[in-house]
Design a protein around this motif. Structure first.
Motif, PDB file in Angstrom:
ATOM      1  N   HIS A  40      18.771   3.717  13.686  1.00  0.00           N
ATOM      2  CA  HIS A  40      19.887   3.328  14.553  1.00  0.00           C
ATOM      3  C   HIS A  40      20.921   2.466  13.841  1.00  0.00           C
ATOM      4  O   HIS A  40      22.114   2.551  14.131  1.00  0.00           O
ATOM      5  CB  HIS A  40      19.350   2.617  15.795  1.00  0.00           C
ATOM      6  CG  HIS A  40      18.827   3.567  16.825  1.00  0.00           C
ATOM      7  ND1 HIS A  40      18.316   3.174  18.042  1.00  0.00           N
ATOM      8  CD2 HIS A  40      18.747   4.928  16.829  1.00  0.00           C
ATOM      9  CE1 HIS A  40      17.948   4.231  18.735  1.00  0.00           C
ATOM     10  NE2 HIS A  40      18.184   5.301  18.015  1.00  0.00           N
ATOM     11  N   SER A  41      20.484   1.633  12.904  1.00  0.00           N
ATOM     12  CA  SER A  41      21.463   0.817  12.191  1.00  0.00           C
ATOM     13  C   SER A  41      22.414   1.689  11.382  1.00  0.00           C
ATOM     14  O   SER A  41      23.633   1.445  11.360  1.00  0.00           O
ATOM     15  CB  SER A  41      20.754  -0.191  11.282  1.00  0.00           C
ATOM     16  OG  SER A  41      19.888   0.452  10.379  1.00  0.00           O
TER      17      SER A  41
ATOM     18  N   ALA B  33      16.135  -6.667  17.629  1.00  0.00           N
ATOM     19  CA  ALA B  33      16.769  -7.710  16.830  1.00  0.00           C
ATOM     20  C   ALA B  33      16.722  -7.371  15.346  1.00  0.00           C
ATOM     21  O   ALA B  33      17.696  -7.597  14.612  1.00  0.00           O
ATOM     22  CB  ALA B  33      16.085  -9.051  17.095  1.00  0.00           C
ATOM     23  N   HIS B  34      15.586  -6.844  14.889  1.00  0.00           N
ATOM     24  CA  HIS B  34      15.452  -6.473  13.477  1.00  0.00           C
ATOM     25  C   HIS B  34      16.472  -5.412  13.087  1.00  0.00           C
ATOM     26  O   HIS B  34      17.151  -5.524  12.053  1.00  0.00           O
ATOM     27  CB  HIS B  34      14.030  -5.964  13.219  1.00  0.00           C
ATOM     28  CG  HIS B  34      13.802  -5.500  11.811  1.00  0.00           C
ATOM     29  ND1 HIS B  34      14.151  -4.251  11.377  1.00  0.00           N
ATOM     30  CD2 HIS B  34      13.254  -6.137  10.734  1.00  0.00           C
ATOM     31  CE1 HIS B  34      13.835  -4.114  10.102  1.00  0.00           C
ATOM     32  NE2 HIS B  34      13.285  -5.241   9.687  1.00  0.00           N
ATOM     33  N   GLU B  35      16.600  -4.383  13.910  1.00  0.00           N
ATOM     34  CA  GLU B  35      17.521  -3.289  13.579  1.00  0.00           C
ATOM     35  C   GLU B  35      18.965  -3.739  13.683  1.00  0.00           C
ATOM     36  O   GLU B  35      19.807  -3.384  12.837  1.00  0.00           O
ATOM     37  CB  GLU B  35      17.258  -2.095  14.495  1.00  0.00           C
ATOM     38  CG  GLU B  35      17.895  -0.802  14.026  1.00  0.00           C
ATOM     39  CD  GLU B  35      17.251  -0.229  12.771  1.00  0.00           C
ATOM     40  OE1 GLU B  35      17.840   0.710  12.199  1.00  0.00           O
ATOM     41  OE2 GLU B  35      16.162  -0.706  12.372  1.00  0.00           O
ATOM     42  N   TYR B  36      19.264  -4.558  14.707  1.00  0.00           N
ATOM     43  CA  TYR B  36      20.649  -5.011  14.851  1.00  0.00           C
ATOM     44  C   TYR B  36      21.046  -5.970  13.727  1.00  0.00           C
ATOM     45  O   TYR B  36      22.215  -6.005  13.330  1.00  0.00           O
ATOM     46  CB  TYR B  36      20.881  -5.694  16.207  1.00  0.00           C
ATOM     47  CG  TYR B  36      22.282  -6.236  16.300  1.00  0.00           C
ATOM     48  CD1 TYR B  36      23.361  -5.378  16.519  1.00  0.00           C
ATOM     49  CD2 TYR B  36      22.550  -7.587  16.106  1.00  0.00           C
ATOM     50  CE1 TYR B  36      24.661  -5.853  16.552  1.00  0.00           C
ATOM     51  CE2 TYR B  36      23.847  -8.074  16.137  1.00  0.00           C
ATOM     52  CZ  TYR B  36      24.897  -7.204  16.359  1.00  0.00           C
ATOM     53  OH  TYR B  36      26.180  -7.674  16.376  1.00  0.00           O
ATOM     54  N   ALA B  37      20.106  -6.745  13.202  1.00  0.00           N
ATOM     55  CA  ALA B  37      20.425  -7.683  12.121  1.00  0.00           C
ATOM     56  C   ALA B  37      21.049  -6.957  10.931  1.00  0.00           C
ATOM     57  O   ALA B  37      21.928  -7.502  10.243  1.00  0.00           O
ATOM     58  CB  ALA B  37      19.172  -8.440  11.687  1.00  0.00           C
ATOM     59  N   ARG B  38      20.625  -5.737  10.681  1.00  0.00           N
ATOM     60  CA  ARG B  38      21.193  -4.959   9.582  1.00  0.00           C
ATOM     61  C   ARG B  38      22.655  -4.598   9.875  1.00  0.00           C
ATOM     62  O   ARG B  38      23.506  -4.601   8.974  1.00  0.00           O
ATOM     63  CB  ARG B  38      20.363  -3.702   9.349  1.00  0.00           C
ATOM     64  CG  ARG B  38      18.887  -3.978   9.067  1.00  0.00           C
ATOM     65  CD  ARG B  38      18.088  -2.704   8.945  1.00  0.00           C
ATOM     66  NE  ARG B  38      18.482  -1.954   7.768  1.00  0.00           N
ATOM     67  CZ  ARG B  38      18.310  -0.642   7.607  1.00  0.00           C
ATOM     68  NH1 ARG B  38      17.759   0.060   8.593  1.00  0.00           N
ATOM     69  NH2 ARG B  38      18.679  -0.039   6.505  1.00  0.00           N
TER      70      ARG B  38
END
Length: 283
Positions: free
Chosen positions: A202-203, A231-236
Motif C-alpha cells: 500500500h505504501s 502505522a508501519h505502512e503509513y510511516a513509509r
C-alpha cells in the motif's frame, strides 16, 4: 459520454441527480451528482468524488442513515463542495468475483474496468461549467478506500486522494496466518494478485500520488487490520513526502471508532488542499 440525468433529490440546501455515462459498449458509469443550492452563475467549485464500499450503493452516502458513511455526500454539499458518488462494480458477490476471474485471463482485474469508468467520470465532470477541474478529490471507504489507492494514482485528474478503512500492510493481509483478519481466513478469494508482494504494497501505491496530497483515515477498532500495521505502512509514505519537502501534503488520522468515516480530519484536509473555505464551527 452521452450523459443522461434525472433529478432524484431536492432539499433546501442541495439537489441530487442520477447520472449515467457511456464508457464502452455494455459498460456504463453511474452515480449521483450532489449540487449545493448556493452555486452562483459562473462560479467554479471543487468536487469530492466519494466512494462506497463493497455491496454499496450511491444512496448510502447521500440519504441513508448508515453510520459508516454519515451521509458524507450531503454533508460535503452543505459545506459548499460539489459531490459525486459513483457506483463501483463490486456489488453482488456471485457476480463481481467471477468477472474479476475472467479479467485475470487477459491480465486484467476488476479495477481495469473501474479505472476506465472513473476516467470517463473525470472527463465528464470537466465539461460542467460549475466544476473546477483542477480541484477534484477522491475519498473512499472500505473497498472505496482500496479504490483510493488504485485509481487516483493512475488518473492524474484526481488532485487529492483519501483512503479510509482500508490502508494497511497489504502483503501480510493477503498471505499472513497469524491474525484472523487476513484473507486466508475470509471469503474474498479474488484479492491476491500475482507477484504483488514483490512489487507493490500500500505504501508504494500511495507513492504514486506524489506530489499530490494523500491521507489515511483509520478507526482503532476497524476489523480490516490493526493500528500497528497501518502505522508501519503509513510511516513509509510520510517519510517519502517529508524527504521531498512535501510533508504538509500528507496526513493520517486515528480515531476512536470502527469501520467507517469520521469526517473530521478528512474535512479539514479537503478544505485545505482543495482551497475551499471551511464554514464557521458550530457551537
Amino acid at each position: 459520454p452521452n450523459s443522461r440525468s434525472r433529478l432524484i433529490y431536492n432539499t433546501d440546501r442541495w439537489t441530487g441527480y442520477d447520472v449515467v455515462l457511456d464508457v464502452f459498449p455494455d459498460l456504463v458509469a453511474w452515480g449521483v451528482l450532489v449540487l449545493p443550492r448556493d452555486l452562483k452563475p459562473g462560479e467554479r467549485r471543487p468536487v469530492v468524488v466519494v466512494q462506497h464500499g463493497r455491496n454499496g450503493l450511491p444512496e448510502n452516502l447521500v440519504v441513508k442513515d448508515i453510520s459508516s458513511y454519515r451521509q458524507v455526500a450531503a454533508r460535503l454539499a452543505e459545506r459548499g463542495f460539489i459531490a459525486f458518488v459513483p457506483h463501483n462494480l463490486y456489488r453482488s458477490e456471485a457476480r463481481y468475483r467471477p468477472l474479476n476471474r475472467k479479467a485475470n485471463t487477459v491480465k486484467a482485474t476488476l479495477y481495469s474496468f473501474l479505472v476506465h469508468q472513473h476516467d470517463q467520470i473525470l472527463r465528464w465532470l470537466n465539461t460542467l461549467e460549475f466544476v473546477d477541474g483542477a480541484r477534484i478529490a477522491f475519498y473512499g471507504n472500505s473497498f472505496g478506500g482500496e479504490t483510493a489507492l488504485r485509481v487516483p494514482p493512475v488518473l492524474e485528474g484526481y488532485a487529492v486522494s483519501i483512503s479510509a478503512s482500508y490502508f494497511n500492510q497489504w502483503t501480510r493481509k493477503v498471505a499472513g496466518t497469524d491474525h484472523p483478519f487476513t484473507y486466508l481466513f475470509t471469503d474474498e478469494w479474488e484479492v491476491p494478485v500475482f507477484n504483488a508482494g514483490h512489487t507493490f504494497d500500500h505504501s508504494e501505491l500511495a507513492y504514486l500520488m506524489v506530489p499530490r496530497p494523500f491521507m489515511v483515515e483509520r478507526g482503532h477498532h476497524d476489523h480490516v487490520s490493526n493500528d500497528e500495521w497501518v502505522a508501519h505502512e503509513y510511516a513509509r509514505v510520510r517519510r517519502l513526502y517529508d524527504m521531498l519537502g512535501l510533508g504538509d501534503r500528507t496526513a493520517i488520522e486515528f480515531f476512536q471508532g470502527g469501520h467507517g468515516l469520521r469526517l473530521e480530519g478528512t474535512l479539514r484536509f479537503l478544505h485545505q488542499h482543495l482551497h475551499w473555505p471551511a464554514p464557521p464551527e458550530r457551537e
